[in-house]
Scaffold this active site. Structure first.
Site: not given
Ligand SMILES: [Zn+2]
Length: 179
Positions: A95, A98, A144, A147, A167
């Site tokens: 990510c 984060c 996520c 975060c 996706c």
């Protein structure tokens, strides 16, 4: 007059002893406070991923305009315009908000949709699912776990072994290859 002074002095002594008694009472309170501590422990253990909380201003400073639009405002990059669409190196996709590792290159497949697609996350605890009824569709949003940033959506038309298609917006991923 002397008798009145004596009575006052005796009265003060009683008040003094009263205070010392109340001091003893407070010493019995800490054990009661410690019994309430274990109640907070299970709640912390329920969440395996520690949350990263930042202000909106801090996110705007850290992220590019495009990344902020996707992660923080649940935006979607135009099909075929994001990063890593045809990326085939071995490694992990993190990510960008984060740095939590989200997907392995092993689980990446060519979906033909215009967005990087994976059939499973690295860990189910790292990619959380939320029901999404926006835009007149019933979809499952993926975010996520650290975060709470918007990643994309998950659909049930993916390949085996899971039959799922994660996706993901490529512009909010950061690839780190095997050293
Ligand atoms: Zn994140």
């Amino acid at each position: 007059m002397n008798k009145i002074l004596c009575a006052l002095l005796i009265g003060l002594l009683f008040i003094g002893s009263g205070c010392s008694q109340s001091g003893q009472v407070t010493t019995t309170e800490p054990p009661a406070a410690t019994t309430s501590k274990p109640e907070t422990k299970p709640a912390a253990q329920d969440s395996p991923v520690l949350k990263l909380v930042k202000t909106d201003v801090a996110w705007k400073q850290q992220l590019s305009e495009d990344q902020y639009y996707i992660l923080r405002q649940k935006g979607t990059e135009r099909a075929g315009t994001g990063k890593y669409l045809n990326h085939k190196e071995e490694g992990l996709y993190h990510c960008v908000g984060c740095s939590l590792p989200l997907f392995k290159s092993d689980a990446k497949f060519k979906s033909g949709t215009g967005w990087p697609s994976f059939y499973e996350p690295i860990d189910a605890n790292y990619v959380l699912e939320i029901k999404d009824n926006s835009h007149g569709m019933v979809r499952t949003e993926i975010v996520c776990a650290r975060c709470d940033g918007h990643l994309g959506h998950v659909f049930d038309d993916g390949p085996q072994p899971t039959g799922l298609r994660y996706c993901v917006n490529g512009n909010i991923l950061e690839f780190k290859g095997k050293p």
